[in-house]
Design an enzyme around this catalytic site. Structure first.
Site, PDB file in Angstrom:
ATOM      1  N   ARG A 104       0.957  -1.259   0.157  1.00 34.39           N
ATOM      2  CA  ARG A 104      -0.063  -0.058  -0.021  1.00 34.39           C
ATOM      3  C   ARG A 104       0.755   1.369  -0.021  1.00 34.39           C
ATOM      4  NH1 ARG A 104      -4.404  -1.921   4.649  1.00 34.39           N
ATOM      5  NH2 ARG A 104      -5.394  -3.580   3.422  1.00 34.39           N
ATOM      6  N   HIS A 137       0.144  14.274  18.867  1.00 31.95           N
ATOM      7  CA  HIS A 137      -1.177  14.883  19.122  1.00 31.95           C
ATOM      8  C   HIS A 137      -1.614  13.886  20.274  1.00 31.95           C
ATOM      9  CE1 HIS A 137      -4.832  16.872  19.252  1.00 31.95           C
ATOM     10  NE2 HIS A 137      -5.486  16.400  18.687  1.00 31.95           N
TER      11      HIS A 137
END
Length: 493
Positions: A76, A132
């Site tokens: 991918r 984050h």
């Protein structure tokens, strides 16, 4: 899992919201030495994952990427990017047990599953890093007691993290250590080394907390950074076309106008942005911004309240459970908007023309930046953090609009930011369409000329002083001093 912030008492909440210290350059004298000779394994190869990894490798660190087995066998995009750049790639089972530092740089929605998968594979005493803190703060992720948990959050998209590093600089960065997971007291040393390896110490680093980073980041991206650009783009385009402006010209004026206007904001704050207008236009922009501040303050405060209370996160995670039904629906609506589908304009728009014909856009930027900053500070977030999450990041997001309009902005920002953007814009558009846009006069938007060019000296003096004495302008002067070498980012219109 319970929302971590909501498990804290009020004193603890205020202490973590208010954790903010601008770190001295001398504190990074050892660079990334703490991590040299250690194995750093990055989970995910998106914009932040790839570009942070490239910087860290160039800084002398041992970097590899771990991906799900299917991503590797099916080759991918994540596998392709990592291998094309010469990185070793392996499955979780192959690489995680060898890692001294595991960096979870996947999208927020994947964090919980990723951590649950990698944590049993991590060796005793290893460290886990985030860029984050949503998973820790909002989802309340429980992490094994022997694992050190740190955060390094560059205040730029991943592409800029790389480009600034390549030119010998860096981007402003927040770092933090999770107070519940620093068993050996080495979290700060690890975070500093990681920040240095990405180049963040060259542009300025704030020592923050997971809580302060998450709450301020969510507020900034929902309101001024994304929500206001989306709402302003849709409203201004529709207004221009309704009044007879060529749709192609209107599309270009809006698409590249935000970027051009906020380039001045980046270089010299709100004051310089306002100084790009003629004196009559400056007074009008100030008047419009005051009108917007009054009208929109309750909406900004509602978003901040929902973020602090955890209501925003609960709603978004409920949509995750519904396969992002709301998110995808809002994304489709945006894609069908007239602004998104406007034809390209073949002509040239001069730089000053964006200011002269976009007075109300300047007013929207001024009001939005000030409101976001004020609302964050009133909630206990320090001015430095509030500046980075409002004014500083706005030119970077405006740059994405210039590339491919709102589509590009919503592709580049996180899924969390996109969801919050739609929540804000869906409320702001009808509010401003009914109560603000009908008040616009000739000269506020587009090529029509304003009536009368007289300037009241005292009114101009008062407007200038109010703008220049706003707290965001004062802290901005200090923080921009560390960023004076940052390049122009405009793609041009």
């Amino acid at each position: 899992m319970a929302n971590y912030f909501n498990t804290l008492n009020l004193r603890q909440q205020l202490a973590q919201l208010g954790k903010c210290r601008f770190m001295q350059r001398a504190e990074f004298a050892d660079g990334c030495d703490v991590l040299k000779g250690k194995k750093v394994v990055i989970v995910g190869c998106g914009a932040q994952g790839l570009n942070q990894g490239l910087n860290m490798r160039d800084s002398g660190l041992d970097i590899s990427y771990t991906l799900r087995k299917a991503a590797i066998t099916e080759k991918r995009a994540s596998w392709q990017k990592a291998t094309d750049n010469g990185f070793a790639v392996g499955t979780y089972e192959e690489l995680i047990p060898t890692a001294d530092l595991v960096l979870n740089l996947t999208p927020d929605k994947q964090h919980s599953d990723v951590v649950k998968t990698v944590m049993p594979l991590m060796k005793q005493g290893a460290a886990l890093g985030y860029s984050h803190g949503f998973n820790v703060v909002e989802e309340g992720q429980q992490i094994r007691a022997d694992i050190t948990v740190v955060m390094v959050a560059p205040k730029c998209p991943g592409t800029e993290v790389r480009e600034e590093y390549k030119r010998g600089f860096g981007v402003p960065t927040l770092l933090a250590v999770h107070p519940e997971n620093d068993p050996k007291g080495v979290g700060m040393a690890i975070a500093k080394a990681w920040a240095s390896a990405t180049g963040g110490d060259r542009a300025g680093v704030l020592e923050s907390s997971f809580v302060a980073e998450v709450k301020s980041d969510l507020m900034g991206e929902q309101t001024i950074l994304c929500g206001m650009l989306q709402a302003g783009s849709l409203l201004c385009y529709d207004k221009l076309v309704a009044e007879g402006t060529d749709p192609a010209y209107a599309g270009k004026l809006i698409q590249f106008g935000w970027e051009t206007i906020t380039e001045a904001l980046k270089q010299g704050g709100i004051s310089l942005m306002m100084d790009r207008l003629s004196n009559p236009a400056k007074l009008r922009a100030f008047e419009l911004s005051e009108q917007l501040r009054t009208l929109m303050r309750p909406l900004f405060e509602k978003h901040m309240d929902d973020i602090i209370a955890g209501e925003f996160s609960r709603g978004m995670m409920a949509d995750w459970a519904e396969d992002d039904a709301k998110l995808f629906g809002w994304r489709e609506e945006t894609g069908k908007s007239a602004f998104e589908n406007a034809l390209a304009f073949a002509g040239k728009i001069a730089e000053q023309e964006y200011f002269d014909n976009g007075v109300v856009m300047v007013a929207m930027v001024k009001a939005g930046v000030e409101l976001a900053f004020e609302t964050m500070v009133a909630s206990g977030i320090y001015e430095e953090s509030a500046y980075y999450e409002s004014l500083h990041e706005l030119p970077l997001i405006a740059n994405t609009v210039a590339r491919k309009r709102l589509y590009e902005m919503n592709v580049v920002i996180s899924d969390t930011a996109e969801y919050g953007n739609y929540l804000f814009a869906n409320a702001a558009v009808p509010l401003l369409r009914e109560h603000f846009m009908p008040t616009l006069k000739a000269g506020d938007l587009g090529a029509s000329k304003a009536e009368g060019q007289n300037v009241d000296n005292l009114a101009l003096l008062a407007a200038n002083e109010a703008t220049r004495n706003h707290p965001i302008e004062k802290i901005g002067q200090v923080l921009r001093g560390y960023m004076k070498d940052m390049k122009r980012i405009a793609v041009g219109g």
